[in-house]
Design a protein around this motif. Structure first.
Motif, PDB file in Angstrom:
ATOM      1  N   GLU A 241       0.832  -1.201   0.000  1.00 24.84           N
ATOM      2  CA  GLU A 241       0.000   0.000   0.000  1.00 24.84           C
ATOM      3  C   GLU A 241       0.871   1.257   0.000  1.00 24.84           C
ATOM      4  O   GLU A 241       0.558   2.238  -0.683  1.00 24.84           O
ATOM      5  CB  GLU A 241      -0.917  -0.008   1.219  1.00 24.84           C
TER       6      GLU A 241
ATOM      7  N   GLU B 273       2.353   1.775  -3.399  1.00 26.00           N
ATOM      8  CA  GLU B 273       1.337   2.270  -4.328  1.00 26.00           C
ATOM      9  C   GLU B 273       1.138   3.780  -4.154  1.00 26.00           C
ATOM     10  O   GLU B 273       1.027   4.529  -5.119  1.00 26.00           O
ATOM     11  CB  GLU B 273       0.021   1.529  -4.090  1.00 26.00           C
TER      12      GLU B 273
ATOM     13  N   ARG C  86       4.099   5.584  -5.663  1.00 26.49           N
ATOM     14  CA  ARG C  86       4.021   5.584  -7.125  1.00 26.49           C
ATOM     15  C   ARG C  86       3.033   6.644  -7.607  1.00 26.49           C
ATOM     16  O   ARG C  86       3.312   7.375  -8.567  1.00 26.49           O
ATOM     17  CB  ARG C  86       3.587   4.202  -7.622  1.00 26.49           C
ATOM     18  N   GLU C  87       1.883   6.741  -6.941  1.00 27.13           N
ATOM     19  CA  GLU C  87       0.887   7.742  -7.325  1.00 27.13           C
ATOM     20  C   GLU C  87       1.431   9.156  -7.117  1.00 27.13           C
ATOM     21  O   GLU C  87       1.160  10.048  -7.932  1.00 27.13           O
ATOM     22  CB  GLU C  87      -0.386   7.531  -6.513  1.00 27.13           C
TER      23      GLU C  87
END
Length: 233
Positions: A206, A209, A212-213
């Motif tokens: 999580e 992620e 990365r965003e």
């Protein structure tokens, strides 16, 4: 105050008996005090028993008031499920908790089963709640909702149980492959991967992620600034 006075009288009686000087009147007073003490203890025990019997009567009559449940951590109590599965269950619970009171009552459960394509009778719905209703309040808390999937996965629900139907028809992937299949699946999963490492891996995924965003947003902002600069020159 009464208990202190009673203790003093009893102590006085012991002193008199030890010295051999107890009078008949004092002995009667002491005896009365001792009888009063026994009466108080009996009354106290009777009141406690009466309260318990009243509570049981209210439960049987469906009039019991819910007791405040202790705060629990679903990730540590229901270790057979992953974080993602528990979050999926929580989203489903909140979806049908239309009253936003932290419970799914009889009418909300009725709507849930109709949405899942398995409507139940009024008696069937009450029996569904009864199977996991630990505090006898006639509705489902989030913990009791998780118990549905826990019991389904452990093979503790009958094939004709409405709760098993709910678990199978939900969009939550808990790998229910029948009573034995689900039980074997979770036993093997528990042996293959400890809960701690499993949660750590999911938390890290999580976090990766989110990073990365955030990187993508930075790139988009930089590209926008370059494009804006080219038009303003």
């Amino acid at each position: 105050m009464a208990s202190e006075e009673l203790a003093q009288k009893l102590q006085r009686r012991l002193q008199l008996e030890a010295s051999g000087a107890a009078t008949e009147g004092e002995a009667e007073v002491a005896a009365a005090a001792e009888a009063a003490e026994r009466s108080c203890l009996t009354a106290s025990a009777g009141a406690e028993l009466s309260a318990k019997l009243c509570r049981r009567h209210d439960i049987n009559e469906g009039a019991a008031q819910p007791r405040r449940a202790a705060v629990f951590n679903p990730y540590t109590e229901f270790k057979e499920f992953s974080r993602r599965q528990i979050k999926d269950m929580e989203r489903m619970f909140r979806l049908y908790d239309s009253g936003r009171d932290g419970y799914i009552d009889l009418m909300e459960l009725k709507l849930m089963m109709e949405k899942l394509g398995a409507p139940q009778t009024h008696l069937g719905l009450k029996n569904m709640i009864k199977e996991v209703d630990e505090d006898f309040d006639g509705k489902l808390s989030f913990r009791e909702f998780l118990l549905i999937f826990h019991k389904a996965a452990a093979g503790e629900l009958e094939e004709d149980s409405g709760l098993l139907t709910l678990a199978k028809l939900s969009e939550i992937d808990v790998s229910i492959e029948g009573v034995k299949g689900a039980k074997n699946f979770f036993e093997a999963k528990a042996q293959a991967l400890s809960s701690a490492s499993k949660f750590e891996a999911e938390i890290k995924a999580e976090q990766d992620e989110r990073k990365r965003e955030e990187e993508e947003r930075k790139h988009r902002r930089a590209a926008f600034r370059e494009l804006k600069s080219a038009f303003t020159q």
